[in-house]
Scaffold this motif. Structure first.
Motif, PDB file in Angstrom:
ATOM      1  N   ASP A   1       6.723  15.988 -13.317  1.00 22.80           N
ATOM      2  CA  ASP A   1       8.264  16.243 -13.019  1.00 22.80           C
ATOM      3  C   ASP A   1       8.923  15.117 -12.909  1.00 22.80           C
ATOM      4  O   ASP A   1       9.665  14.532 -13.688  1.00 22.80           O
ATOM      5  N   GLU A   2       9.057  14.410 -11.708  1.00 23.32           N
ATOM      6  CA  GLU A   2       9.739  13.427 -11.505  1.00 23.32           C
ATOM      7  C   GLU A   2       8.936  12.572 -10.231  1.00 23.32           C
ATOM      8  O   GLU A   2       8.215  12.896  -9.527  1.00 23.32           O
ATOM      9  N   PRO A   3       9.204  11.245 -10.182  1.00 26.37           N
ATOM     10  CA  PRO A   3       8.339  10.199  -9.312  1.00 26.37           C
ATOM     11  C   PRO A   3       8.797  10.590  -7.693  1.00 26.37           C
ATOM     12  O   PRO A   3       9.854  11.136  -7.619  1.00 26.37           O
ATOM     13  N   ILE A   4       7.940  10.235  -7.029  1.00 23.85           N
ATOM     14  CA  ILE A   4       7.990  10.152  -5.404  1.00 23.85           C
ATOM     15  C   ILE A   4       9.142   9.155  -5.241  1.00 23.85           C
ATOM     16  O   ILE A   4       9.084   8.191  -5.663  1.00 23.85           O
ATOM     17  N   ALA A   5       9.869   9.398  -4.187  1.00 29.60           N
ATOM     18  CA  ALA A   5      11.076   8.698  -3.840  1.00 29.60           C
ATOM     19  C   ALA A   5      10.557   7.694  -2.863  1.00 29.60           C
ATOM     20  O   ALA A   5      10.891   7.512  -1.816  1.00 29.60           O
ATOM     21  N   ILE A   6       9.772   6.819  -3.415  1.00 27.27           N
ATOM     22  CA  ILE A   6       9.159   5.623  -2.775  1.00 27.27           C
ATOM     23  C   ILE A   6      10.215   4.805  -1.924  1.00 27.27           C
ATOM     24  O   ILE A   6       9.924   4.765  -0.700  1.00 27.27           O
ATOM     25  N   ARG A   7      11.113   4.320  -2.617  1.00 32.06           N
ATOM     26  CA  ARG A   7      11.977   3.462  -1.868  1.00 32.06           C
ATOM     27  C   ARG A   7      12.711   3.979  -0.860  1.00 32.06           C
ATOM     28  O   ARG A   7      12.663   3.560   0.188  1.00 32.06           O
ATOM     29  N   ASP A   8      13.217   5.208  -0.919  1.00 31.43           N
ATOM     30  CA  ASP A   8      13.996   6.131   0.113  1.00 31.43           C
ATOM     31  C   ASP A   8      12.899   6.164   1.231  1.00 31.43           C
ATOM     32  O   ASP A   8      13.469   6.431   2.447  1.00 31.43           O
ATOM     33  N   LEU A   9      11.609   6.871   0.933  1.00 34.21           N
ATOM     34  CA  LEU A   9      10.841   6.866   2.018  1.00 34.21           C
ATOM     35  C   LEU A   9      10.492   5.564   2.983  1.00 34.21           C
ATOM     36  O   LEU A   9      10.400   5.716   4.000  1.00 34.21           O
ATOM     37  N   LYS A  10      10.542   4.489   2.219  1.00 36.34           N
ATOM     38  CA  LYS A  10      10.437   3.209   3.164  1.00 36.34           C
ATOM     39  C   LYS A  10      11.675   3.251   3.873  1.00 36.34           C
ATOM     40  O   LYS A  10      11.704   2.676   5.011  1.00 36.34           O
ATOM     41  N   ARG A  11      12.922   3.318   3.288  1.00 30.87           N
ATOM     42  CA  ARG A  11      13.949   3.179   4.180  1.00 30.87           C
ATOM     43  C   ARG A  11      14.105   4.361   5.076  1.00 30.87           C
ATOM     44  O   ARG A  11      14.397   3.967   6.447  1.00 30.87           O
ATOM     45  N   LEU A  12      13.575   5.551   4.943  1.00 29.51           N
ATOM     46  CA  LEU A  12      13.442   6.604   6.078  1.00 29.51           C
ATOM     47  C   LEU A  12      12.511   5.786   7.305  1.00 29.51           C
ATOM     48  O   LEU A  12      13.111   6.243   8.431  1.00 29.51           O
TER      49      LEU A  12
ATOM     50  N   LYS B   1       6.206   4.872  12.899  1.00 29.53           N
ATOM     51  CA  LYS B   1       5.532   3.608  13.180  1.00 29.53           C
ATOM     52  C   LYS B   1       4.170   3.138  12.304  1.00 29.53           C
ATOM     53  O   LYS B   1       4.243   2.218  11.981  1.00 29.53           O
ATOM     54  N   GLU B   2       3.462   4.111  12.035  1.00 31.93           N
ATOM     55  CA  GLU B   2       2.201   3.738  11.424  1.00 31.93           C
ATOM     56  C   GLU B   2       2.694   3.408   9.952  1.00 31.93           C
ATOM     57  O   GLU B   2       2.050   2.402   9.573  1.00 31.93           O
ATOM     58  N   ALA B   3       3.772   3.951   9.336  1.00 31.42           N
ATOM     59  CA  ALA B   3       4.140   3.853   8.024  1.00 31.42           C
ATOM     60  C   ALA B   3       4.716   2.124   8.108  1.00 31.42           C
ATOM     61  O   ALA B   3       4.429   1.557   6.916  1.00 31.42           O
ATOM     62  N   LEU B   4       5.505   1.897   9.275  1.00 25.35           N
ATOM     63  CA  LEU B   4       6.151   0.461   9.077  1.00 25.35           C
ATOM     64  C   LEU B   4       5.001  -0.674   9.275  1.00 25.35           C
ATOM     65  O   LEU B   4       4.777  -1.880   8.974  1.00 25.35           O
ATOM     66  N   GLU B   5       3.897  -0.153  10.146  1.00 22.12           N
ATOM     67  CA  GLU B   5       2.637  -1.027  10.120  1.00 22.12           C
ATOM     68  C   GLU B   5       1.829  -1.305   8.861  1.00 22.12           C
ATOM     69  O   GLU B   5       1.638  -2.406   8.625  1.00 22.12           O
ATOM     70  N   ILE B   6       1.868  -0.343   8.032  1.00 20.40           N
ATOM     71  CA  ILE B   6       1.336  -0.708   6.903  1.00 20.40           C
ATOM     72  C   ILE B   6       2.194  -1.580   5.855  1.00 20.40           C
ATOM     73  O   ILE B   6       1.745  -2.219   5.328  1.00 20.40           O
ATOM     74  N   ILE B   7       3.558  -1.091   6.021  1.00 20.71           N
ATOM     75  CA  ILE B   7       4.429  -1.892   5.043  1.00 20.71           C
ATOM     76  C   ILE B   7       4.233  -3.246   5.551  1.00 20.71           C
ATOM     77  O   ILE B   7       4.334  -4.104   4.522  1.00 20.71           O
ATOM     78  N   MET B   8       4.579  -3.530   6.684  1.00 16.00           N
ATOM     79  CA  MET B   8       4.684  -4.999   7.241  1.00 16.00           C
ATOM     80  C   MET B   8       3.714  -5.715   7.200  1.00 16.00           C
ATOM     81  O   MET B   8       3.536  -6.707   7.817  1.00 16.00           O
TER      82      MET B   8
ATOM     83  N   ASN C   1       0.792  -1.113  -0.039  1.00 13.93           N
ATOM     84  CA  ASN C   1       0.048   0.092   0.079  1.00 13.93           C
ATOM     85  C   ASN C   1       1.012   1.259  -0.103  1.00 13.93           C
ATOM     86  O   ASN C   1       1.266   1.802   1.050  1.00 13.93           O
ATOM     87  N   VAL C   2       1.310   1.556  -1.108  1.00 13.13           N
ATOM     88  CA  VAL C   2       2.411   2.571  -1.248  1.00 13.13           C
ATOM     89  C   VAL C   2       1.764   4.002  -0.786  1.00 13.13           C
ATOM     90  O   VAL C   2       2.597   4.596  -0.127  1.00 13.13           O
ATOM     91  N   GLN C   3       0.769   4.365  -1.299  1.00 19.88           N
ATOM     92  CA  GLN C   3       0.027   5.510  -1.167  1.00 19.88           C
ATOM     93  C   GLN C   3       0.064   5.895   0.551  1.00 19.88           C
ATOM     94  O   GLN C   3      -0.004   7.030   1.073  1.00 19.88           O
ATOM     95  N   GLY C   4      -0.404   4.548   1.257  1.00 24.72           N
ATOM     96  CA  GLY C   4      -0.707   4.578   2.661  1.00 24.72           C
ATOM     97  C   GLY C   4       0.661   4.958   3.274  1.00 24.72           C
ATOM     98  O   GLY C   4       0.481   5.995   4.096  1.00 24.72           O
ATOM     99  N   TYR C   5       1.624   4.149   3.175  1.00 24.92           N
ATOM    100  CA  TYR C   5       3.005   4.486   4.097  1.00 24.92           C
ATOM    101  C   TYR C   5       3.417   5.892   3.578  1.00 24.92           C
ATOM    102  O   TYR C   5       4.255   6.466   4.418  1.00 24.92           O
ATOM    103  N   VAL C   6       3.622   6.074   2.237  1.00 27.19           N
ATOM    104  CA  VAL C   6       4.184   7.498   1.962  1.00 27.19           C
ATOM    105  C   VAL C   6       3.478   8.581   2.458  1.00 27.19           C
ATOM    106  O   VAL C   6       4.142   9.498   3.228  1.00 27.19           O
ATOM    107  N   ASN C   7       2.194   8.680   2.799  1.00 26.26           N
ATOM    108  CA  ASN C   7       1.402   9.731   3.407  1.00 26.26           C
ATOM    109  C   ASN C   7       1.761   9.676   4.955  1.00 26.26           C
ATOM    110  O   ASN C   7       1.818  10.683   5.396  1.00 26.26           O
TER     111      ASN C   7
END
Length: 271
Positions: A198-209, A164-171, A150-156
């Motif tokens: 313009d350019e894509p959201i840095a989705i992978r980097d936000l997961k790392r963050l 913490k909430e982002a990781l709960e969505i990812i995991m 759920n990319v949009q969920g954890y990015v937001n």
């Protein structure tokens, strides 16, 4: 003691003509009214403006009643509100979003005889006046993700600093967010619609963050009750570890066999 004094609030289900009139009668009698409507706007009637402006009426659009408990005079209602995907407080109802929306859908307001854009306003005088988005499928970034995250969920969540909430969505789908936040080929970013602007959201980097800012080991993972079946997994690489993770969530315990002195597979001895 005055037994006629009105207290509490009232919930009215359905924002059609009958629902709006009921809400107005109750609100004018001193009750605070929650008017629940499953669509994006209340029904078309001269009463809708009066309903929308009444201080004692709170509109809950795109909502449905899930459960009602209690007794007369003391009910507790549980309501599910679907996302509008457009901020009611910020939408000026200019309609520019509809002009650039590439998706056409059947228009229920015209009984399917016409089409509307996925970004739409139910009808010209609709209350609330903001537009809404009807999603017919998952987002392009999520469809491009092999794990279906759920990319949009954890990015937001990351945007708001809720790591913490982002990781709960990812995991919910991925047990190794810190790893994938570093080595994922991020096909989701190639599919990101921001590429058209313009350019894509840095989705992978936000997961790392998210993984760097909050300890993944502190995330509570819901698991089903243990089952009697047992599974043997050969190899403790990312595939083997992920397999054991998802089995454990379903209540199935597994034993992982690894030829190397430590677990991790190519994550440890290669990358």
């Amino acid at each position: 003691m005055d037994n006629t004094r009105k207290v509490g609030s009232v919930m009215v289900l359905g924002g059609g003509i009958a629902g709006m009139q009921s809400a107005l009668d109750l609100a004018n009698s001193g009750y605070y009214v929650y008017l629940v409507e499953k669509s994006a706007a209340i029904g078309g009637s001269p009463k809708l403006v009066e309903v929308g402006r009444h201080l004692n009426i709170e509109l809950l659009t795109q909502s449905e009643l899930l459960a009602l408990e209690g007794e007369p005079g003391r009910f507790t209602a549980r309501v599910r509100k679907q996302p509008r995907y457009i901020d009611l407080a910020k939408c000026t109802s200019c309609g520019e979003c509809t002009k650039v929306c590439p998706v056409d859908l059947p228009d229920e307001y015209q009984e399917g005889l016409g089409t509307k854009k996925a970004t739409y306003k139910q009808y010209a005088q609709a209350i609330p006046g903001a537009f809404a988005i009807e999603k017919g499928d998952k987002s392009p970034c999520r469809l491009a993700c092999p794990g279906g995250l759920n990319v949009q969920g954890y990015v937001n969540m990351v945007k708001m600093g809720k790591y913490k909430e982002a990781l709960e969505i990812i995991m919910q789908d991925l047990p190794l967010p810190g790893v994938l936040g570093r080595i994922c080929p991020h096909g989701c970013e190639d599919a990101c619609r921001r590429c058209d602007v313009d350019e894509p959201i840095a989705i992978r980097d936000l997961k790392r963050l998210a993984a760097d800012r909050y300890d993944c080991r502190k995330i509570e993972i819901e698991c089903a009750p243990p089952r009697k079946e047992k599974v043997a997994i050969i190899g403790s690489g990312p595939a083997g570890l992920s397999c054991a993770y998802h089995l454990a969530r379903k209540g199935i315990l597994s034993t992982i066999y690894e030829s190397q002195p430590q677990a991790g597979g190519m994550l440890r001895v290669g990358i």
